[in-house]
Design a protein around this motif. Structure first.
Motif, PDB file in Angstrom:
ATOM      1  N   GLY A   1       0.828  -1.206   0.000  1.00 18.45           N
ATOM      2  CA  GLY A   1       0.000   0.000   0.000  1.00 18.45           C
ATOM      3  C   GLY A   1       0.862   1.255   0.000  1.00 18.45           C
ATOM      4  N   LEU A   2       0.230   2.387  -0.250  1.00 22.38           N
ATOM      5  CA  LEU A   2       0.972   3.648  -0.271  1.00 22.38           C
ATOM      6  C   LEU A   2       1.661   3.892   1.066  1.00 22.38           C
ATOM      7  CD1 LEU A   2      -1.061   6.404  -2.159  1.00 22.38           C
ATOM      8  CD2 LEU A   2       1.321   5.754  -2.485  1.00 22.38           C
ATOM      9  N   LYS A   3       0.965   3.554   2.145  1.00 22.05           N
ATOM     10  CA  LYS A   3       1.539   3.743   3.477  1.00 22.05           C
ATOM     11  C   LYS A   3       2.814   2.935   3.639  1.00 22.05           C
ATOM     12  CE  LYS A   3      -1.706   2.617   6.191  1.00 22.05           C
ATOM     13  NZ  LYS A   3      -2.827   2.399   7.142  1.00 22.05           N
TER      14      LYS A   3
ATOM     15  N   LYS B   1      10.659  12.149  -2.234  1.00 20.47           N
ATOM     16  CA  LYS B   1       9.914  10.904  -2.400  1.00 20.47           C
ATOM     17  C   LYS B   1       8.633  11.167  -3.191  1.00 20.47           C
ATOM     18  CE  LYS B   1       7.224   7.454  -0.091  1.00 20.47           C
ATOM     19  NZ  LYS B   1       6.262   7.241   0.988  1.00 20.47           N
ATOM     20  N   ASP B   2       7.983  12.270  -2.902  1.00 22.73           N
ATOM     21  CA  ASP B   2       6.742  12.593  -3.605  1.00 22.73           C
ATOM     22  C   ASP B   2       6.947  12.663  -5.116  1.00 22.73           C
ATOM     23  OD1 ASP B   2       5.337  12.598  -1.314  1.00 22.73           O
ATOM     24  OD2 ASP B   2       5.136  14.774  -1.144  1.00 22.73           O
TER      25      ASP B   2
ATOM     26  N   ALA C   1      -4.603   2.971  -5.619  1.00 23.80           N
ATOM     27  CA  ALA C   1      -3.772   3.738  -4.687  1.00 23.80           C
ATOM     28  C   ALA C   1      -3.617   5.175  -5.179  1.00 23.80           C
ATOM     29  CB  ALA C   1      -2.408   3.071  -4.535  1.00 23.80           C
TER      30      ALA C   1
ATOM     31  N   ILE D   1      -5.575   6.742  -7.509  1.00 18.01           N
ATOM     32  CA  ILE D   1      -6.879   7.396  -7.606  1.00 18.01           C
ATOM     33  C   ILE D   1      -7.283   7.965  -6.244  1.00 18.01           C
ATOM     34  CG2 ILE D   1      -9.345   6.958  -7.868  1.00 18.01           C
ATOM     35  CD1 ILE D   1      -7.852   7.283 -10.471  1.00 18.01           C
ATOM     36  N   SER D   2      -6.964   7.227  -5.202  1.00 13.33           N
ATOM     37  CA  SER D   2      -7.356   7.689  -3.863  1.00 13.33           C
ATOM     38  C   SER D   2      -6.598   8.963  -3.464  1.00 13.33           C
ATOM     39  CB  SER D   2      -7.114   6.587  -2.830  1.00 13.33           C
ATOM     40  OG  SER D   2      -5.729   6.459  -2.568  1.00 13.33           O
ATOM     41  N   GLN D   3      -5.542   9.272  -4.204  1.00 15.07           N
ATOM     42  CA  GLN D   3      -4.750  10.464  -3.876  1.00 15.07           C
ATOM     43  C   GLN D   3      -5.074  11.650  -4.776  1.00 15.07           C
ATOM     44  OE1 GLN D   3      -2.230  10.904  -1.426  1.00 15.07           O
ATOM     45  NE2 GLN D   3      -3.206   9.089  -0.612  1.00 15.07           N
TER      46      GLN D   3
ATOM     47  N   ARG E   1      -7.606  13.493  -5.121  1.00 14.78           N
ATOM     48  CA  ARG E   1      -8.202  14.645  -4.447  1.00 14.78           C
ATOM     49  C   ARG E   1      -7.199  15.347  -3.551  1.00 14.78           C
ATOM     50  NH1 ARG E   1     -13.078  14.060  -0.849  1.00 14.78           N
ATOM     51  NH2 ARG E   1     -14.178  15.773  -1.800  1.00 14.78           N
ATOM     52  N   VAL E   2      -6.184  14.606  -3.132  1.00 18.52           N
ATOM     53  CA  VAL E   2      -5.234  15.130  -2.159  1.00 18.52           C
ATOM     54  C   VAL E   2      -4.108  15.898  -2.843  1.00 18.52           C
ATOM     55  CG1 VAL E   2      -3.657  14.493  -0.311  1.00 18.52           C
ATOM     56  CG2 VAL E   2      -5.745  13.151  -0.692  1.00 18.52           C
TER      57      VAL E   2
ATOM     58  N   HIS F   1      -3.436  12.264 -13.743  1.00 20.57           N
ATOM     59  CA  HIS F   1      -4.607  11.409 -13.957  1.00 20.57           C
ATOM     60  C   HIS F   1      -5.473  11.912 -15.096  1.00 20.57           C
ATOM     61  CE1 HIS F   1      -8.415   9.410 -13.441  1.00 20.57           C
ATOM     62  NE2 HIS F   1      -8.982  10.591 -13.326  1.00 20.57           N
TER      63      HIS F   1
ATOM     64  N   LYS G   1      -2.736   7.678   4.202  1.00 24.52           N
ATOM     65  CA  LYS G   1      -1.525   8.095   4.901  1.00 24.52           C
ATOM     66  C   LYS G   1      -1.814   9.247   5.851  1.00 24.52           C
ATOM     67  CE  LYS G   1       1.261   9.015   1.656  1.00 24.52           C
ATOM     68  NZ  LYS G   1       2.302   9.214   0.614  1.00 24.52           N
TER      69      LYS G   1
ATOM     70  N   SER H   1      -7.309  -0.231  -2.660  1.00 23.34           N
ATOM     71  CA  SER H   1      -5.855  -0.336  -2.793  1.00 23.34           C
ATOM     72  C   SER H   1      -5.245  -1.129  -1.640  1.00 23.34           C
ATOM     73  CB  SER H   1      -5.225   1.054  -2.855  1.00 23.34           C
ATOM     74  OG  SER H   1      -5.234   1.655  -1.574  1.00 23.34           O
ATOM     75  N   GLN H   2      -6.014  -1.339  -0.597  1.00 21.80           N
ATOM     76  CA  GLN H   2      -5.516  -2.093   0.567  1.00 21.80           C
ATOM     77  C   GLN H   2      -5.981  -3.535   0.582  1.00 21.80           C
ATOM     78  OE1 GLN H   2      -3.496  -1.004   3.255  1.00 21.80           O
ATOM     79  NE2 GLN H   2      -3.062   0.640   1.828  1.00 21.80           N
TER      80      GLN H   2
END
Lengths: 207, 207
Positions: free
Chosen positions: A30-32, A57-58, A110, A112-114, A116-117, A125, B32, B113-114
């Motif tokens: 996972g991203l974490k 890292k980003d 993973a 796609i979930s980011q 919005r962030v 995307h 995260k 993703s998890q």
DNA sequence: GTCGCTATTATTCAAGCGTATAATAATACG
DNA sequence: CGTATTATTATACGCTTGAATAATAGCGAC
């Protein structure tokens, strides 16, 4: 305190290895769990090296996202042959390995979930999505024209949205629960669905 | 060193608030960024309280995932009326807010993703997915029977897979790039596509 | 060969993580 | 009204994180 021996990688190669290791870690942990240290271990180097190749890292993660999109769209955008064959191959490629597998969707989700962030990922995307749908829309325009069907922009747009949705949705289903489907079942369903939607054979008899 | 005054929440309410705060944080900051401290701030409490209501952060996140699935499936599973209306509503509900919005897909994607990483989440996911597809399959069986069409299990299964794919795919498109579609466009495309797939009107004329 | 460049390692740092514990404020109850 | 219970706060702990820095090993140029 002896320093470990190492190998100097050729031009650009290490960069690629680091990106690949990043994707491996994201899909597995996972991203974490994709930490700089874990990624470095996977790539067979030490953590500090990441910052020698990437500003942060980003930034490395963003480039890894570009790689994912490329792996998901490259093959399908390079279909060749007559319009019917191209459309058929486009559908089949997207619903068959390596595009359709659980690693792919882990990575896709993973990122796609980011979206919005992180505005950077959002931009990457959107580009990828529009390119993908445009490819499909042109494919459909050629196909409909070849079949002597109406192929005005509005019609093509609606078909592109529908078939894009169908393929994406089946892709998700196949990636997440491939074991629930028989070999080739998803492709077959996609083909006959596309025929029903377009109201035309796309030559699946040949199979 | 004076201790801040506080309010004791009624039975079970704080639990719900913490879960909601967890989802808020995941959708805004990603998995995260959804830290215990951030979640506590959002819920208006201090971090320590999380462990008074949940055995661990992971357990709280798992329960939050259950809540997401419920919010995505509850409404669609409660459609009422004749088979045609139920099918039509099922499709419309899934492609309209609040089911179709960017927060929903952020949450969905974060958990998807998890799924490969966390067996607990994988189990929760599979249950939700199967329930959703079964609901749709029964809906289709009723609908086809009412229309006097063949409704054997194999036919229903194939239609359920196709329409589930179509709806899911359009849902993803709509959530990720809602601004690229006109008001009601996705629902309209879904309806006409479903009609083409099933070879029957589903009464969208009423609209 | 050896010298200079740089890719790589090793080490350190402050910040943030999830969790544990003890003190305390709010409520229920006699 | 006093007391027991517990939901909540406050604080601390050990660990991991991404990043910064300095030392050094590999390798091409001459």
């Amino acid at each position: 305190m002896n320093r470990r021996s190492f190998h100097r990688a050729p031009e650009g190669e290490r960069r690629q290895e680091l990106i690949e290791a990043t994707l491996d870690c994201i899909s597995e942990f996972g991203l974490k769990g994709a930490t700089v240290r874990q990624i470095a271990i996977r790539a067979g180097v030490t953590a500090g090296l990441v910052r020698h190749y990437f500003e942060s890292k980003d930034q490395m993660v963003a480039e890894a996202y570009r790689a994912v999109i490329a792996s998901l769209t490259d093959k399908a955008s390079q279909v060749e042959g007559d319009p019917e064959t191209r459309l058929r191959d486009f559908i089949a490629i997207n619903l068959t390995e390596p595009v359709a597998d659980s690693r792919s969707i882990s990575l896709w989700a993973a990122f796609i979930s980011q979206v919005r962030v992180d505005p950077v990922l959002a931009e990457i995307h959107r580009e990828g999505y529009l390119a993908f749908r445009n490819t499909l829309q042109e494919l459909l325009a050629d196909f409909l024209a070849a079949k002597g069907k109406p192929a005005d922009a509005e019609t093509c747009r609606a078909f592109a949205i529908a078939i894009n949705g169908l393929v994406d949705g089946l892709w998700v289903e196949g990636c997440l629960a491939g074991d629930l489907f028989r070999e080739g079942e998803l492709v077959a369903i996609a083909m006959s669905s596309a025929e029903a939607l377009l109201g035309t054979s796309i030559g699946t008899a040949k199979q």
